[in-house]
Design a protein around this motif. Structure first.
Motif, PDB file in Angstrom:
ATOM      1  N   LYS A 598     -92.140  -8.138  26.366  1.00  0.00           N
ATOM      2  CA  LYS A 598     -93.412  -8.528  26.972  1.00  0.00           C
ATOM      3  C   LYS A 598     -94.553  -7.689  26.414  1.00  0.00           C
ATOM      4  N   ARG A 601     -95.479  -8.613  22.841  1.00  0.00           N
ATOM      5  CA  ARG A 601     -96.229  -9.871  22.728  1.00  0.00           C
ATOM      6  C   ARG A 601     -97.719  -9.669  22.971  1.00  0.00           C
ATOM      7  N   GLU A 602     -98.086  -8.567  23.612  1.00  0.00           N
ATOM      8  CA  GLU A 602     -99.496  -8.315  23.907  1.00  0.00           C
ATOM      9  C   GLU A 602    -100.253  -7.757  22.705  1.00  0.00           C
ATOM     10  N   TYR A 603     -99.560  -6.983  21.868  1.00  0.00           N
ATOM     11  CA  TYR A 603    -100.265  -6.312  20.765  1.00  0.00           C
ATOM     12  C   TYR A 603     -99.279  -6.023  19.640  1.00  0.00           C
ATOM     13  N   SER A 607     -97.399 -10.104  18.510  1.00  0.00           N
ATOM     14  CA  SER A 607     -98.290 -10.585  19.564  1.00  0.00           C
ATOM     15  C   SER A 607     -98.390 -12.114  19.532  1.00  0.00           C
ATOM     16  N   THR A 608     -98.695 -12.670  20.682  1.00  0.00           N
ATOM     17  CA  THR A 608     -98.780 -14.125  20.815  1.00  0.00           C
ATOM     18  C   THR A 608     -99.914 -14.673  19.952  1.00  0.00           C
TER      19      THR A 608
END
Length: 895
Positions: A598, A601-603, A607-608
């Protein structure tokens, strides 16, 4: 202010008639009589704001004004008439943070003025006291002129010019340097006295042990060693004080900007590479040791990042060849950890459970560090050989093989031959709290060994002989390299004193973020940090009083007194038993949070991202290519995969190959899936799950071999002599996207062959299987006429049917075992071809080709809009191009 000037030079007409004369600012006419007039300077109201004022100077100023008004007849006369005897306070001149303020007596036109700050009158500076203090404060906090002016500009106060700041900075540098030189001589004298006291001589000269290290003025990031400035220090081990400091600078602003620079103090003293700064400084310090301090540095504690040791042997005359190097234990373990991480990055197959996972690497380094500490306490001639043995054996120790462990290994003394089956004890499935407790104990004197051995009780077991032999060999190479330095690791010495100074220096130079090498600022900050090291927390007040011969002041002294108390309180809190534990918990928890999927995935690279999906034609082409490359492979390759994956969960090949296919443990999820639900959660669970086990799976793995043994005994009681062979990942030869991993292949003495599937249950309540069928929801067994059997609609039943149909064997023995209370259920399940061909195979085929294969060939996970959702599928699927043993066209209803 009175001025007498000609009227034509001061006045200008405001109208054509020549009436209404005035004068330009900042002056005003206070009196006119014929050609004579009085002109006063007007205060500049635009420069009003806040000023730093010495209260003692303000008191003297008020006293002077009061005294003048009392003795001035004109001022007294104005006061008696109720008029103001003086003009408002005004700033006459500004000298940085210091000012000259004054008032004009209205009675006699005399200006009464005073400075807001005293001037220093010492050897190093004649500047205003407040300006020196401001620059001093900027230097000790790692700031410069711009930072100082930013602060005072926000306060609406005047700041300092860069030239003034630089001049004062050089003066402060001389203050710090002169005090530091005296302190280094005193520290050297103390080291010499202690060496003589301990009768430590070399060729008639006292010798001591020193710690040396160096650093640069900017961050290198392990690849760009091009800093303009460098510094290195030599610290006496016994006193912990700096004996020598050397500073190198490759740049001078004046020399670089002027073709023919005027005479100036040039701080450029280095023209070679930045990497060579550290060794040059330390060698220079060794050469001056006998001349300056009357001692020889015969033992050197240092890390292995530079060629210092080699250059000392080459360049220090007479006694340099006798210098011995002592390795920093912390640095040696740090290098081991870095090498282990590099090994895993270069060999991804070493990642994962029961391999070189993150917890495994932490434990391995901790075991080595613990061995160094324990052997260093023995003070034995055999300590070096024992350290080398413990380092080499640490890889076997953490994986549960304690045959060659040393006497302080508690696991060796507590595990009996009956209970020691050679199981490994390191994996990723352990509870985080246990990991925190273990690591706290690893680094705490007195309890490190017990916690290290207890860690094996919280981890899944894997037979030691099943570990990857190449992985063990690669790790052993790294450990042998470290073990070869065992004679240098005796004593558990570290360069912590030098590392602590580097941390102190980072405060003075702004954490290496500011370029301080243009002039003498880099030298000054290093001198200040060195003075802080030798004089302690109250260094600043001591140096100020010694250099300026004035009192530092109440608030200056009070601040450092408070800091000294805080430091003492911190040292006391560090000694509390729970301090290191909490510190390690915070570190490990932060690591766990920052490395989660998780968080990634933010940075960062994972990342998304927003990405348009492929068109149908391109997607179908990618799916066909994926099938040809990974699925439709030769039978020989499939046989090879089966042999390579006998270890199953301990095999990286097993993990990678099963993700390309549907495996029997997931058949029930797909067949029983609610068609109204989206496919995304199931695809994530199949391909991207981060589940690494819990106490139930851990216990199940630990008891699997015992269950097989009891199964064989039960069969023997019934007159069947059976053997159980381990098997790997078996891929169906007709439908190569389907695979299975049985717990074993059963061979009966009569030639009958089947499979075995084991479920070791961990129950919270002490109840029997018969009671569980009535009270436990979703229990796998059902009771009918007093007989237990596996539920036909349970996930385990679909798993068993998948196992026998994928492998092509006629039956599977389903074994359920519990220890609370002890009970075992053995049930033979035969292949149900109708269930397989009419229900399971069509649904598995549709799910794989329409859902899973699309994600495998062209992943949409972690992208917007996400994993493809086909929605409701009602139609005809053409399987003519796929070698399925089913009709060419079938009607499928699947969601």
């Amino acid at each position: 202010m009175k001025l007498q000037v000609k009227r034509k030079r001061l006045f200008k007409k405001l109208n054509k008639k020549g009436e209404g004369y005035t004068i330009d600012m900042p002056y005003k006419i206070t009196h006119m009589e014929g050609l004579k007039m009085k002109v006063e300077k007007m205060p500049d109201k635009s420069k009003m704001g806040y000023r730093l004022m010495d209260l003692e100077q303000v008191d003297c100023f008020l006293a002077d004004v009061t005294r003048h008004v009392c003795i001035c007849p004109g001022a007294l006369n104005l006061a008696l008439k109720g008029m103001r005897p003086t003009t408002p306070l005004t700033e006459i001149n500004s000298f940085g943070l210091a000012s000259t303020i004054g008032v004009l007596c209205q009675g006699c036109n005399q200006m009464i003025k005073h400075d807001t700050s005293k001037r220093l009158n010492c050897l190093h500076s004649k500047k205003y006291d407040v300006n020196v203090r401001a620059v001093w404060g900027s230097m000790v906090t790692g700031n410069g002129c711009d930072h100082l002016n930013e602060l005072f500009g926000t306060l609406n106060s005047p700041g300092l010019r860069q030239g003034t700041f630089t001049t004062i900075e050089e003066e402060i540098s001389e203050m710090w340097r002169s005090v530091l030189e005296e302190e280094m001589l005193a520290a050297g004298e103390e080291e010499r006295r202690l060496a003589i006291q301990n009768n430590e001589y070399h060729q008639g000269v006292p010798y001591i042990t020193v710690i040396a290290d160096g650093g640069w003025s900017k961050r290198s990031h392990k690849h760009t060693y091009n800093a303009s400035g460098g510094v290195a220090i030599i610290i006496g081990k016994r006193t912990g004080k700096i004996l020598y400091i050397g500073i190198r600078n490759k740049y001078c602003y004046i020399c670089s900007t002027q073709s023919e620079p005027a005479e100036h103090k040039c701080f450029k003293n280095w023209t070679q590479s930045s990497q060579a700064m550290e060794s040059d400084i330390i060698v220079e310090g060794f050469k001056k040791a006998e001349e300056v301090h009357g001692v020889r540095y015969l033992k050197l504690i240092a890390d292995g990042d530079s060629s210092v040791y080699a250059k000392i042997h080459e360049e220090v005359p007479i006694w340099g060849k006798y210098v011995t190097k002592i390795e920093c234990s912390n640095h040696a373990c740090k290098c081991l950890r870095s090498n282990l991480e590099k090994l895993v990055n270069d060999n991804p197959i070493y990642k994962g459970q029961n391999k070189l996972s993150k917890p495994t690497r932490v434990r391995l380094v901790s075991a080595v560090r613990c061995a160094i500490r324990m052997r260093s306490q023995e003070n034995s001639p055999m300590s070096a050989r024992k350290i080398a043995h413990d380092i080499r054996n640490s890889i076997h120790h953490i994986f549960g093989n304690h045959e060659k462990c040393s006497d302080f290994c508690k696991a060796k003394s507590t595990i009996t031959p009956e209970t020691n089956d050679g199981n490994a004890s390191v994996g990723e499935n352990m509870d985080e709290e246990n990991l925190f407790d273990d690591q706290y104990a690893f680094w705490t004197e007195g309890s490190s060994i017990s916690a290290q051995e207890q860690s094996r009780l919280h981890s899944p077991n894997t037979h030691y002989t099943s570990l990857d032999k190449q992985m063990l060999a690669d790790v052993s190479v790294l450990l042998n390299r470290l073990a070869s330095k065992s004679d240098r690791l005796i004593g558990n010495n570290t360069t912590n004193a030098a590392e602590a100074w580097m941390h102190i220096r980072s405060k003075f130079d702004g954490g290496k973020f500011n370029n301080l090498c243009n002039r003498g600022s880099w030298h000054a900050r290093c001198y200040g940090a060195a003075a802080r090291q030798n004089l302690g927390t109250k260094w600043a007040t001591t140096v100020w009083e010694s250099s300026t011969k004035t009192s530092p002041g109440y608030f200056f002294i009070e601040m450092y007194n408070k800091r000294d108390k805080d430091y003492e309180n911190t040292k006391k809190s560090v000694k509390r038993p729970d301090h290191q534990k909490k510190r390690w918990q915070k570190k490990m928890k932060g690591w766990s949070e920052s490395t989660s999927k998780k968080a990634r995935r933010e940075y960062g690279p994972n990342s998304t991202e927003v990405c348009d999906d492929l068109d149908i034609t391109t997607l179908e082409q990618l799916k066909e290519e994926y099938l040809k490359l990974h699925i439709e492979i030769s039978n020989d390759k499939l046989d090879q995969i089966e042999k390579q994956t006998v270890q199953q969960s301990a095999s990286q090949v097993w993990k990678s190959e099963r993700k390309k296919r549907l495996t029997a443990s997931n058949y029930g999820k797909i067949v029983r899936r609610n068609p109204k639900l989206k496919v995304t959660p199931l695809v994530k669970d199949l391909l991207y799950s981060n589940f690494k086990g819990n106490r139930c799976t851990v216990k199940g793995l630990q008891e699997e071999r015992n269950t097989i043994h009891e199964y064989i005994l039960k069969k023997a009681e019934l007159g069947h002599n059976v053997t159980v062979e381990p098997v790997g990942l078996i891929v169906n030869r007709q439908h190569k996207f389907l695979a299975a991993s049985p717990d074993g292949k059963v061979k009966d003495s009569n030639g009958d062959i089947g499979l075995i599937e084991i479920k070791n249950l961990l129950q919270n309540k002490n109840i029997s299987f018969m009671q569980a069928t009535k009270t436990v929801k979703d229990f796998c067994l059902v009771e009918k006429n007093g007989v237990l059997s596996l539920k036909k609609n349970h996930l385990y039943y679909y798993q068993c049917q998948g196992l026998v149909n994928v492998t092509g064997l006629p039956w599977i023995d389903f074994v359920v075992r519990s220890l609370s209370p002890y009970q075992i259920h053995i049930e033979r399940i035969y292949s149900d071809k109708d269930l397989w061909n009419e229900i399971m195979l069509p649904k598995l085929t549709a799910f794989y080709h329409q859902v899973l294969l699309s994600e495998l060939a062209a992943p949409r996970y972690n992208k917007v809009p996400g994993i493809r959702e086909p929605g409701i599928w009602v139609g005809i699927i053409d399987f003519t191009n796929i070698a399925f043993n089913i009709p060419s066209f079938i009607m499928i209803h699947y969601q």
